[in-house]
Design a protein around this motif. Structure first.
Motif, PDB file in Angstrom:
ATOM      1  N   ARG A 132       3.866  12.955  56.250  1.00 42.75           N
ATOM      2  CA  ARG A 132       5.151  12.330  56.560  1.00 42.75           C
ATOM      3  C   ARG A 132       4.927  10.831  57.196  1.00 42.75           C
ATOM      4  O   ARG A 132       5.531   9.925  57.069  1.00 42.75           O
ATOM      5  N   SER A 133       3.503  10.811  57.580  1.00 40.47           N
ATOM      6  CA  SER A 133       3.129   9.754  58.130  1.00 40.47           C
ATOM      7  C   SER A 133       2.399   8.869  57.054  1.00 40.47           C
ATOM      8  O   SER A 133       1.902   7.620  57.195  1.00 40.47           O
ATOM      9  N   THR A 134       2.323   9.064  55.873  1.00 37.73           N
ATOM     10  CA  THR A 134       1.640   8.501  54.790  1.00 37.73           C
ATOM     11  C   THR A 134       2.652   7.701  53.804  1.00 37.73           C
ATOM     12  O   THR A 134       3.756   8.123  53.642  1.00 37.73           O
ATOM     13  N   PRO A 135       2.051   6.961  53.011  1.00 39.40           N
ATOM     14  CA  PRO A 135       2.789   6.268  52.069  1.00 39.40           C
ATOM     15  C   PRO A 135       3.223   7.317  50.840  1.00 39.40           C
ATOM     16  O   PRO A 135       4.120   6.951  50.115  1.00 39.40           O
ATOM     17  N   VAL A 136       2.435   8.449  50.796  1.00 40.92           N
ATOM     18  CA  VAL A 136       2.785   9.289  49.777  1.00 40.92           C
ATOM     19  C   VAL A 136       4.345   9.772  49.900  1.00 40.92           C
ATOM     20  O   VAL A 136       4.769   9.814  48.738  1.00 40.92           O
ATOM     21  N   LEU A 137       4.607  10.029  50.764  1.00 41.20           N
ATOM     22  CA  LEU A 137       6.072  10.498  51.041  1.00 41.20           C
ATOM     23  C   LEU A 137       6.963   9.377  50.623  1.00 41.20           C
ATOM     24  O   LEU A 137       8.144   9.531  49.838  1.00 41.20           O
ATOM     25  N   ALA A 138       6.829   7.922  50.825  1.00 39.79           N
ATOM     26  CA  ALA A 138       7.516   7.131  50.391  1.00 39.79           C
ATOM     27  C   ALA A 138       7.464   6.991  49.053  1.00 39.79           C
ATOM     28  O   ALA A 138       8.540   6.761  48.471  1.00 39.79           O
ATOM     29  N   ASP A 139       6.434   7.207  48.233  1.00 39.92           N
ATOM     30  CA  ASP A 139       6.509   7.178  46.790  1.00 39.92           C
ATOM     31  C   ASP A 139       7.175   8.209  46.223  1.00 39.92           C
ATOM     32  O   ASP A 139       7.867   8.065  45.148  1.00 39.92           O
ATOM     33  N   ILE A 140       7.108   9.538  46.713  1.00 36.87           N
ATOM     34  CA  ILE A 140       7.792  10.563  46.144  1.00 36.87           C
ATOM     35  C   ILE A 140       9.402  10.249  46.395  1.00 36.87           C
ATOM     36  O   ILE A 140       9.998  10.400  45.463  1.00 36.87           O
ATOM     37  N   ILE A 141       9.860   9.704  47.643  1.00 37.48           N
ATOM     38  CA  ILE A 141      11.290   9.328  47.860  1.00 37.48           C
ATOM     39  C   ILE A 141      11.632   8.266  46.756  1.00 37.48           C
ATOM     40  O   ILE A 141      12.712   8.381  46.203  1.00 37.48           O
ATOM     41  N   ARG A 142      10.793   7.375  46.676  1.00 34.50           N
ATOM     42  CA  ARG A 142      11.084   6.230  45.841  1.00 34.50           C
ATOM     43  C   ARG A 142      11.420   6.685  44.336  1.00 34.50           C
ATOM     44  O   ARG A 142      12.378   6.353  43.484  1.00 34.50           O
TER      45      ARG A 142
ATOM     46  N   GLN B 109       8.200  11.857  33.237  1.00 39.77           N
ATOM     47  CA  GLN B 109       6.952  11.013  33.881  1.00 39.77           C
ATOM     48  C   GLN B 109       6.871  10.895  35.628  1.00 39.77           C
ATOM     49  O   GLN B 109       5.963  11.184  36.216  1.00 39.77           O
ATOM     50  N   ASN B 110       8.022  10.627  35.731  1.00 42.63           N
ATOM     51  CA  ASN B 110       8.455  10.525  37.378  1.00 42.63           C
ATOM     52  C   ASN B 110       8.288  11.826  38.021  1.00 42.63           C
ATOM     53  O   ASN B 110       7.566  11.881  38.932  1.00 42.63           O
ATOM     54  N   ILE B 111       8.569  12.855  37.286  1.00 45.91           N
ATOM     55  CA  ILE B 111       8.657  14.205  37.826  1.00 45.91           C
ATOM     56  C   ILE B 111       7.070  14.626  37.892  1.00 45.91           C
ATOM     57  O   ILE B 111       6.678  15.237  38.748  1.00 45.91           O
ATOM     58  N   ARG B 112       6.341  14.280  36.921  1.00 45.27           N
ATOM     59  CA  ARG B 112       5.105  14.661  36.924  1.00 45.27           C
ATOM     60  C   ARG B 112       4.154  13.849  38.048  1.00 45.27           C
ATOM     61  O   ARG B 112       3.384  14.658  38.637  1.00 45.27           O
ATOM     62  N   MET B 113       4.757  12.820  38.169  1.00 48.90           N
ATOM     63  CA  MET B 113       4.004  11.943  39.266  1.00 48.90           C
ATOM     64  C   MET B 113       4.408  12.500  40.658  1.00 48.90           C
ATOM     65  O   MET B 113       3.797  12.686  41.575  1.00 48.90           O
ATOM     66  N   ILE B 114       5.525  12.919  40.950  1.00 50.61           N
ATOM     67  CA  ILE B 114       6.225  13.456  42.228  1.00 50.61           C
ATOM     68  C   ILE B 114       5.366  14.660  42.387  1.00 50.61           C
ATOM     69  O   ILE B 114       4.846  14.840  43.598  1.00 50.61           O
ATOM     70  N   THR B 115       5.123  15.719  41.313  1.00 50.88           N
ATOM     71  CA  THR B 115       4.238  16.804  41.496  1.00 50.88           C
ATOM     72  C   THR B 115       2.862  16.440  41.645  1.00 50.88           C
ATOM     73  O   THR B 115       2.300  16.990  42.748  1.00 50.88           O
TER      74      THR B 115
ATOM     75  N   LYS C 196       1.002  17.389  45.342  1.00 50.59           N
ATOM     76  CA  LYS C 196      -0.172  17.810  45.736  1.00 50.59           C
ATOM     77  C   LYS C 196      -1.346  17.319  46.524  1.00 50.59           C
ATOM     78  O   LYS C 196      -2.293  17.729  47.266  1.00 50.59           O
ATOM     79  N   ILE C 197      -1.202  16.057  46.233  1.00 54.18           N
ATOM     80  CA  ILE C 197      -2.003  14.922  47.386  1.00 54.18           C
ATOM     81  C   ILE C 197      -1.499  15.175  48.555  1.00 54.18           C
ATOM     82  O   ILE C 197      -2.603  15.251  49.441  1.00 54.18           O
TER      83      ILE C 197
END
Length: 82
Positions: A6-16, A65-71, A75-76
């Motif tokens: 939750r404190s990483t940019p990963v969550l922001a990318d998923i939301i975007r 492609q977005n769904i694959r990136m979200i997945t 995992k990250i």
């Protein structure tokens, strides 16, 4: 214990990416109904609406492609949580 993701940019990318997919689905539905007002409400310009109409909307492969990136990002994120 809080989730470190939750404190990483990963969550922001998923939301975007999730928001982008939702917008593309909404745009495709509006195009199918020829609902230009909704497309404008989604923030598309006249030129972009014309382009979307010409192309038949957003391609399902773009959304996939977005769904694959979200997945992948989830995992990250899970690896950060461990």
């Amino acid at each position: 214990m809080s989730n470190p993701v939750r404190s990483t940019p990963v969550l922001a990318d998923i939301i975007r990416l999730e928001q982008a997919n939702a917008m593309m689905r909404s745009a495709n539905l509006a195009l199918a109904r020829d609902d230009v007002a909704t497309l404008f409400a989604l923030g598309f310009s006249v030129q972009h609406v014309r382009e979307l109409k010409k192309k038949g909307g957003f391609r399902s492969s773009s959304m996939a492609q977005n769904i694959r990136m979200i997945t992948h990002l989830r995992k990250i994120g899970d690896s950060y949580a461990q």
